[in-house]
Design a protein around this motif. Structure first.
Motif, PDB file in Angstrom:
ATOM      1  N   ARG A   1     -43.558  31.075 -23.532  1.00 50.33           N
ATOM      2  CA  ARG A   1     -43.564  29.868 -23.658  1.00 50.33           C
ATOM      3  C   ARG A   1     -41.969  28.977 -23.015  1.00 50.33           C
ATOM      4  NH1 ARG A   1     -44.966  26.281 -29.177  1.00 50.33           N
ATOM      5  NH2 ARG A   1     -44.072  24.081 -28.386  1.00 50.33           N
TER       6      ARG A   1
ATOM      7  N   MET B   1     -50.585  27.953 -27.302  1.00 52.21           N
ATOM      8  CA  MET B   1     -49.959  28.375 -28.568  1.00 52.21           C
ATOM      9  C   MET B   1     -50.373  27.381 -29.873  1.00 52.21           C
ATOM     10  SD  MET B   1     -46.223  29.988 -28.219  1.00 52.21           S
ATOM     11  CE  MET B   1     -46.055  30.433 -30.096  1.00 52.21           C
TER      12      MET B   1
ATOM     13  N   ALA C   1     -45.000  35.622 -27.259  1.00 47.62           N
ATOM     14  CA  ALA C   1     -45.683  34.335 -27.061  1.00 47.62           C
ATOM     15  C   ALA C   1     -44.631  33.615 -26.966  1.00 47.62           C
ATOM     16  CB  ALA C   1     -46.640  33.918 -28.270  1.00 47.62           C
TER      17      ALA C   1
ATOM     18  N   ARG D   1     -46.018  37.309 -31.877  1.00 48.21           N
ATOM     19  CA  ARG D   1     -45.193  35.963 -31.994  1.00 48.21           C
ATOM     20  C   ARG D   1     -43.933  35.875 -30.880  1.00 48.21           C
ATOM     21  NH1 ARG D   1     -48.186  31.434 -33.039  1.00 48.21           N
ATOM     22  NH2 ARG D   1     -46.939  29.804 -33.950  1.00 48.21           N
TER      23      ARG D   1
END
Length: 360
Positions: free
Chosen positions: A331, A350, A327, A324
């Motif tokens: 982003r 996401m 990710a 997570r």
């Protein structure tokens, strides 16, 4: 602070009453999405295929102090009802403190994801990765006072809607508003419009799987005076032009599933329906029309208040937390770069992945 887990349907009448009292004492917690009835409705809708909706119940010296509804899987958790839950948060008495590690340990997971967390929640504040306004219409003094307020603020949105209403009545036919509609045919039309909207915009069709559709049906059919759905329709002539299924609590109506017939687009039937809903609220116990989050012009035009909601996650050292974090790093980097619409792609990916996870 001890935290126990309970199934929503196993909460006692005293538990539910305490939860409702905590909600009633804090206007920021008044959303129907933060109520015990929401957790129970989600549990009913999902229970045919899974058994993972839980309530984290906080205690202090034997007294109930707070509640947090979640969906728990093997390694991660998310708020109950995602992606259909527009507000998430810990419903607790003022001053109650619980750490994110305590919560994760009680849930038995490595990570808890959230998408619409109330920004002022201290348990989650250090783990929020971004925020957005959620738009609200306060109608404590009624529609006429709201209209005066908007006009004084320089907004012409209501005047424009009055013109559009006269125009459509002149060119097409009379406009008919219905609250508490029980028309199954109109309800099915709303679902069809919403699914077509998802396809047209390339979004995930959340009604392609079972439990969101069952939840929607349950809210449409609800009779509980304190919680459930309220179905509004707007007909132009003899044709359904717009329909809204809103979620209702004791004092709040939340705009939840809304759509309209594209054939009437030029008359803004969805906004005309919102205007009728606000007028209707004058004769009801409801004083708040919550439009939710989303960067839509009509929300900004109609709202006279807002609150902030945040996305992010809390996690302890684990593979799922590392994934997570990676990710979010991608982003965050993309959103800082001048890549135009491409900067938003990791965030969209996401969100799409989280919706797919929640629908399983």
């Amino acid at each position: 602070m001890p935290i126990n887990l309970a199934r929503p349907q196993d909460l006692s009448a005293m538990d539910v009453g305490t939860w409702a009292e905590i909600q009633a004492a804090d206007p920021m917690l008044g959303s129907p999405f933060l109520s015990p009835q929401w957790a129970r409705a989600v549990d009913r809708a999902q229970n045919r295929n899974r058994d993972n909706v839980r309530i984290a119940v906080l205690h202090e010296n034997g007294a109930l102090k707070g509640f947090f509804p979640v969906r728990v899987s093997a390694f991660t958790a998310m708020p109950a009802g995602s992606p259909m839950c527009d507000y998430q948060g810990l419903v607790a008495e003022p001053g109650v403190q619980v750490s994110s590690n305590q919560l994760l340990q009680a849930l038995g997971v490595d990570r808890l994801d959230f998408t619409h967390m109330l920004q002022d929640q201290s348990t989650f504040s250090a783990h929020m990765r971004g925020s957005a306004p959620s738009y609200v219409i306060r109608l404590s003094n009624g529609y006429e006072a709201y209209q005066v307020e908007k006009r004084a603020a320089g907004s012409g949105v209501l005047k424009d809607l009055d013109k559009r209403r006269r125009k459509v009545e002149r060119e097409v036919g009379p406009v008919t508003f219905t609250a508490w509609s029980r028309s199954a045919a109109d309800f099915e039309k709303l679902v069809a419009w919403k699914r077509a909207q998802y396809r047209a915009t390339g979004q995930t069709d959340i009604f392609a799987t079972g439990w969101p559709r069952r939840l929607l049906q349950d809210m449409f059919e609800s009779r509980d005076p304190d919680f459930g759905g309220v179905f509004f329709t707007l007909h132009i002539g003899d044709q359904l032009a717009a329909a809204h299924l809103h979620l209702r609590g004791k004092r709040t109506v939340h705009a939840w599933i809304i759509a309209h017939d594209p054939a009437f687009e030029r008359y803004s039937p969805g906004l005309l329906l919102f205007q009728d809903v606000m007028r209707w609220m004058d004769d009801t116990p409801y004083d708040t029309l919550d439009l939710g989050a989303g960067d839509y012009r009509f929300k900004q035009q109609l709202a006279n208040d807002h609150r902030m909601v945040a996305h992010g996650f809390i996690g302890r050292p684990s593979a799922s937390s590392l994934v997570r974090q990676a990710a979010y790093s991608i982003r965050d980097t993309a959103e800082r770069l001048p890549l135009g619409r491409f900067s938003a792609l990791p965030g969209k990916a996401m969100r799409r992945y989280d919706i797919i996870r929640a629908l399983r």
